[in-house]
Design a protein around this motif. Structure first.
Motif, PDB file in Angstrom:
ATOM      1  N   ALA A   1       0.837  -1.196   0.000  1.00  0.00           N
ATOM      2  CA  ALA A   1       0.000   0.000   0.000  1.00  0.00           C
ATOM      3  C   ALA A   1       0.870   1.244   0.000  1.00  0.00           C
ATOM      4  O   ALA A   1       1.901   1.299   0.681  1.00  0.00           O
ATOM      5  CB  ALA A   1      -0.923   0.003   1.215  1.00  0.00           C
TER       6      ALA A   1
ATOM      7  N   THR B   1       2.833  -1.694   4.137  1.00  0.00           N
ATOM      8  CA  THR B   1       2.462  -0.317   3.830  1.00  0.00           C
ATOM      9  C   THR B   1       3.712   0.536   3.902  1.00  0.00           C
ATOM     10  O   THR B   1       4.439   0.507   4.897  1.00  0.00           O
ATOM     11  CB  THR B   1       1.409   0.215   4.819  1.00  0.00           C
ATOM     12  OG1 THR B   1       0.202  -0.542   4.670  1.00  0.00           O
ATOM     13  CG2 THR B   1       1.112   1.684   4.567  1.00  0.00           C
TER      14      THR B   1
ATOM     15  N   ALA C   1      -2.951  -2.823   7.382  1.00  0.00           N
ATOM     16  CA  ALA C   1      -1.695  -2.218   6.932  1.00  0.00           C
ATOM     17  C   ALA C   1      -0.557  -3.213   6.784  1.00  0.00           C
ATOM     18  O   ALA C   1       0.410  -2.946   6.070  1.00  0.00           O
ATOM     19  CB  ALA C   1      -1.284  -1.112   7.899  1.00  0.00           C
TER      20      ALA C   1
END
Length: 484
Positions: free
Chosen positions: A151, A175, A194
């Motif tokens: 991400a 992330t 995450a």
């Protein structure tokens, strides 16, 4: 100490930095860090299949520039454009020059399912209200794939400032966040989306006071009380425990167990479970006359297992020393009595207890934990420790003092009596001189570590957690530490 800042604060810092840098330099810094993280995750870049999910903002631009870097190293890179007419133009040109290709959403499913890596650049830190249907459908395909997922700044579909998740969201393995952590990366439920978090320094100049902060070993070691040469048991602090009942004597035993390992010099117990407490901990100072007759203390813990003993709760709240209120005490405590106290108060609810105090459903607290802990702290004029997979500690000065977040625990800590141990530990730290915010956050940190040590990947019980508090305490100090 890890810190997290709000979107507004981050945006202001970015604007200030961009005004001093050549155009596009800040995005290039972010993209370089993102590409390096992707390469580390892949292990081998050449020949890998990479899919970029590209939204319309700078988040998509970061993904495109990072994709161009990966393409120049031999990866096959395809960008799925969710908003072709609003795609970051320079980033798109860079990807194409590097040999990358673009497709529209309708052709994305097969690419994603065959990919080695998916880079989520759909929505940046300004996103709110959940993903639109087209993006949500892509997130569902990603969830079915075997690709590693990275991400950009935070997973699309989670809210940066609150940690809320409104509907479908991308679930990342990694992330890569820029400049600073965002609150949603540290707070549930967003945190679980995450994966691992990698912070890339892009040179932001941020204020000293953050919105959130997470203690680390060095911070805890600095805060822990240590006796000096002149210390005796009274100078180190005495904590009172008003807990237990005929029905729940074990709550008293467990709270005392936590308190004895919390740094205070002595523990006074006032309640009906004195025999059980002495049988397990003969060093406890036991009184059968109630809190008022227990003797002098520097802090009280009230509530674990007291049943319906409202008098004990009221007596403790009248004391002019710091008080920790937990479990049954939260139900029995008069709100005005808590608000009217001049000495500090620390409340330690789980989500269900917090919901009852706020008059909402448990699900509402679990969905918006950061908002809930802040509201409780302001409403009761108390420090509030909201238990959970990530523990939050909010001081009554909401908005001017950072909320503390702790994630040292393990799901195995969700066991009967674990919270009683935490209460005793935090109460002992209060008695030794820490304020409510420090006592709560340090206790949560040590309690979480002790839970890991006790469990070692298998079920554990509360008294085993208490037994490991000493190891947790020692473990936060550098190797070879011999005391202060």
């Amino acid at each position: 100490m890890r810190t997290a800042y709000s979107v507004e604060t981050v945006r202001a810092a970015e604007r200030e930095l961009m005004a001093r840098l050549p155009e596009g330099a800040l995005m290039q810094r972010a993209a370089a860090g993102l590409a390096a993280a992707c390469a580390d995750l892949l292990g081998r870049v050449y020949g890998c299949r990479v899919v970029l999910l590209v939204g319309s903002g700078d988040n998509g631009g970061d993904a495109l520039y990072a994709g161009a870097r990966l393409a120049r190293r031999g990866a096959g890179v395809a960008a799925v454009l969710l908003a072709p007419e609003r795609t970051h133009a320079d980033g798109l040109a860079a990807l194409r020059r590097a040999g990358g290709t673009t497709v529209l959403v309708g052709a994305a499913e097969e690419l994603i399912l065959r990919s080695d890596l998916v880079v989520d650049g759909i929505v940046g830190i300004g996103g709110s209200g959940g993903l639109r249907p087209e993006a949500a459908a892509l997130a569902a395909v990603v969830a079915r794939s075997r690709a590693a997922v990275v991400a950009v700044d935070l997973p699309s579909g989670v809210e940066a400032d609150s940690g809320e998740v409104r509907g479908t969201a991308v679930r990342a393995d990694l992330t890569v966040t820029f400049g600073t952590h965002k609150p949603g990366l540290l707070v549930d439920p967003a945190r679980e989306y995450a994966g691992s978090v990698r912070l890339v320094d892009i040179g932001l100049d941020l204020p000293a006071e953050a919105e959130l902060e997470a203690l680390q070993d060095a911070d805890v070691a600095r805060l822990l009380p240590a006796p000096g040469a002149e210390s005796d048991k009274y100078r180190r602090g005495v904590v009172g425990i008003a807990a237990g009942s005929a029905r729940y004597p074990g709550a008293a035993v467990l709270a005392v167990a936590g308190a004895l390992r919390g740094g205070a010099g002595a523990v006074r117990y006032a309640g009906p479970a004195g025999d059980e407490v002495l049988a397990r901990f003969p060093e406890t100072l036991v009184s059968d006359g109630g809190p008022r007759k227990a003797g002098r203390v520097q802090a009280w813990v009230v509530g674990p297992g007291v049943g319906d003993d409202a008098d004990a709760v009221a007596e403790v709240l009248e004391a002019d020393v710091p008080v920790l209120v937990d479990a049954d005490g939260l139900r029995l405590a008069d709100r005005d009595a808590v608000r009217g106290r001049t000495a500090p108060t620390l409340m330690t609810p789980h989500a269900g207890e917090a919901a009852a105090l706020l008059g909402v459903r448990r699900e509402e607290v679990e969905a918006a934990r950061l908002a809930a802990v802040r509201e409780l702290a302001a409403s009761y004029r108390a420090t509030v420790l909201l238990k959970g997979a990530t523990t939050l500690v909010a001081a009554p000065e909401v908005g001017s003092v950072a909320v503390r977040v702790n994630a040292t625990g393990t799901p195995w800590l969700a066991t009967a009596g674990s919270g009683d141990v935490l209460s005793g530990l935090a109460g002992s730290l209060l008695a030794s001189g820490l304020d409510g915010r420090d006592a709560g956050s340090v206790a949560a940190y040590l309690h979480g570590l002790a839970g890991r040590f006790a469990a070692e990947g298998a079920p554990t019980v509360a008294h085993a957690v208490a037994d490991e508090l000493g190891a947790a305490w020692r473990g936060v100090f550098p190797s070879g530490f011999r005391g202060r």
